[in-house]
Design an enzyme around this catalytic site. Structure first.
Site, PDB file in Angstrom:
ATOM      1  N   CYS A   1       0.830  -1.200   0.000  1.00 14.50           N
ATOM      2  CA  CYS A   1       0.000   0.000   0.000  1.00 14.50           C
ATOM      3  C   CYS A   1       0.868   1.255   0.000  1.00 14.50           C
ATOM      4  O   CYS A   1       0.487   2.290  -0.544  1.00 14.50           O
ATOM      5  CB  CYS A   1      -0.957   0.006   1.189  1.00 14.50           C
ATOM      6  SG  CYS A   1      -0.157  -0.124   2.798  1.00 14.50           S
TER       7      CYS A   1
ATOM      8  N   HIS B   1      -1.680   1.185   7.541  1.00 11.46           N
ATOM      9  CA  HIS B   1      -2.151   1.070   6.172  1.00 11.46           C
ATOM     10  C   HIS B   1      -2.072   2.430   5.488  1.00 11.46           C
ATOM     11  O   HIS B   1      -2.253   3.469   6.119  1.00 11.46           O
ATOM     12  CB  HIS B   1      -3.590   0.561   6.136  1.00 11.46           C
ATOM     13  CG  HIS B   1      -4.111   0.317   4.755  1.00 11.46           C
ATOM     14  ND1 HIS B   1      -3.550  -0.622   3.907  1.00 11.46           N
ATOM     15  CD2 HIS B   1      -5.121   0.902   4.055  1.00 11.46           C
ATOM     16  CE1 HIS B   1      -4.210  -0.613   2.755  1.00 11.46           C
ATOM     17  NE2 HIS B   1      -5.163   0.303   2.822  1.00 11.46           N
TER      18      HIS B   1
END
Length: 550
Positions: free
Chosen positions: A70, A540
């Site tokens: 990510c 994240h």
């Protein structure tokens, strides 16, 4: 290196118009979806009309996660939406072509991941990484691949020597582009001015350093939130909690002044603040110049509103005890155990045991369930007892070492309070306080510490939750619904440009943008953001980008 593929067409966006140069005759394969292919077989429309219909929906394709990538995907999305990097499609090749196609399937960036890992080995595997680290590495790699300077000359920067900043800045920039000349420099690099002033000789050194990205600090708040419980001195009001904001680097004086305003302290009152630990006062905050950093978030403080002391009255501290049943090695016993929050009041220098008892009962009044009376045991339910009735004739036998026995003597409906003079820790019993005995203040420690033993039934008459509860100075979970303070980009920029004093270990834009002839030399637009959720150890990444029709 990063020239992993060639696009077949190059799009240029000038003044809102769309121009197309088709070098291969395959433009429709890139820009048309299935619906447009049908149109191609039927009636062909001009290329500009096809492009105009499609541009609003381009650039909306996502990247699949290969496993902890990510950080890479969010950085790619930000670069992919840098409009002039459409001219840099040679550097991104297939990846940019797929991201800007009218297809809607997410892209699997496996080839790009393989190439960036080959160039920078730290990105091998599928561990978590920092998105800014990837972005910096990618821009550096692109710059080196596209650098037009093949032989870099050696250039030495000259000292400013009081010359105008514009002249020095231009000189530094000319030296920089003599060694670094690429579209990355044109699009992504600039300068910032750094000024150092020697604190010894006041010599001023000015440099202009190239910069491709700013690592902006989050401004740490210089204020601190503290929660304190304030008690009265006459028993007329229940204790109240106040949450105040004080300077993080402030002193006890700042703390007491802010709390005094919050609780509307009268001009004829003083505020005494004490630290409570294990139901006892362990210190009174006296040194007003002491730093607030001495008070930790997990500490518990109680503040007491007291009348001003023009006549030198004696400060009295009441600590409460009750018989607590415990099991020690199978044997049940009832030792005296401290509980609740201590009371504080002031008494004249000449007083007796009855004055102490009356003061204590007055301070206890806000905690009673029935504010008008002290009610006896079940056999006397509903009966009201006066202070004299409660206190007269009650005795606890004393043990040989002078401490009160855990066995009660003759009591009056189970509501008798027995008081003892003790030391500041409440460990040693000095003497029992008799109702009619005068107290010789000159022989006692100051402040006066009194240990009060509660009768068995008394806890039934009080709101014990109110009597026992004292919040910590700061509890993160105490305000679960309180909105978090937002921090603007401008606050981060202000923190970045703030002057700072460098110590010996540190030796070697609007208000943030330089101006020429009274006008800003550049204008910057925020069009993409990488967002990190989590903490330093993991989390994240996502990206926000501004998609427009150019």
């Amino acid at each position: 290196m990063f020239l992993s593929g060639l696009t077949i067409s190059l799009l240029c966006f000038v003044l809102g118009q769309v121009r197309l140069w088709d070098f291969s005759g395959q433009t429709s394969l890139i820009l048309m979806n299935e619906r447009n292919k049908l149109l191609q077989d039927g009636q062909r429309q001009p290329d500009q009309e096809v492009l105009s219909a499609e541009m609003g929906s381009l650039g909306l394709i996502g990247l699949q996660n290969l496993g902890n990538t990510c950080f890479m995907n969010s950085a790619i999305q930000c670069l992919a939406h840098t409009s002039k990097l459409g001219e840099l499609a040679l550097a991104f090749g297939d990846l940019l072509r797929k991201l800007w196609s009218p297809e809607r399937n997410p892209v699997l960036p496996r080839l790009f991941k393989s190439k960036i890992s080959h160039f920078s080995h730290q990105f091998n595997g599928y561990n978590q990484h920092d998105s800014q680290e990837l972005l910096a590495c990618l821009l550096d790699g692109l710059h080196e691949d596209l650098n037009r300077v093949k032989s870099k000359p050696y250039l030495e920067a000259k000292d400013a020597c009081g010359r105008p900043h514009d002249e020095v800045a231009d000189e530094y920039w000319a030296n920089h582009i003599a060694r670094n000349d690429s579209i990355i420099v044109d699009l992504c690099q600039g300068q910032y001015r750094s000024t150092l002033v020697c604190t010894v000789c006041n010599n001023v050194s000015v440099t202009f350093d190239p910069i491709m990205y700013l690592s902006l600090p989050l401004p740490s708040t210089n204020m601190r939130t503290m929660t304190i419980t304030v008690f009265g001195s006459d028993g007329s009001d229940a204790p109240l909690q106040y949450t105040i904001t004080v300077p993080k680097n402030g002193t006890y004086k700042d703390f007491i002044q802010t709390l005094s305003v919050a609780c509307s302290l009268r001009s004829d009152e003083d505020l005494i603040v004490a630290e409570i630990y294990n139901n006892r006062i362990i210190q009174i905050l006296k040194e007003l110049t002491d730093s607030l950093s001495l008070i930790r978030d997990g500490d518990q403080l109680a503040a007491y509103r007291l009348p001003k002391d023009p006549d030198g009255k004696l400060l009295v501290i009441f600590t409460h005890q009750y018989l607590k049943e415990v099991d020690i090695l199978g044997s049940r016993t009832r030792p005296w155990t401290a509980f609740g929050i201590p009371f504080v009041t002031r008494l004249p220098n000449a007083f007796d045991g009855c004055s102490i008892q009356n003061s204590y009962l007055s301070l206890l009044n806000p905690f009673l369930r029935n504010k008008d009376s002290l009610v006896g045991d079940e056999g006397n339910a509903g009966k009201t007892f006066s202070v004299d009735e409660i206190t007269e004739g009650a005795r606890y036998p004393m043990s040989d070492n002078g401490s009160p026995s855990s066995e009660p003597g003759e009591t009056m409906h189970g509501l008798e309070f027995y008081s003892y003079l003790t030391n500041e820790r409440g460990e040693n019993i000095l003497s029992k306080i008799e109702m009619n005995d005068s107290i010789l203040v000159m022989r006692l420690e100051k402040p006066l510490h009194v240990l009060v033993n509660w009768p068995d039934k008394m806890n039934e008459q009080c709101d014990m939750s109110l009597f026992n509860f004292l919040p910590e100075i700061f509890e993160p979970d105490f305000f679960p619904n309180r909105p978090q303070k937002t921090i603007s980009l401008y606050e981060c920029l202000d923190e970045f440009v703030k002057e700072e004093a460098l110590g010996p270990e540190d030796k070697w834009l609007s208000p943030y943008i330089s101006h020429k002839n009274g006008q800003p030399s550049n204008r910057y637009m925020l069009y993409a953001m990488c967002n990190h959720y989590g903490n330093i150890g993991g989390g994240h990444y996502t990206a926000f980008v501004h998609v427009s029709n150019f």
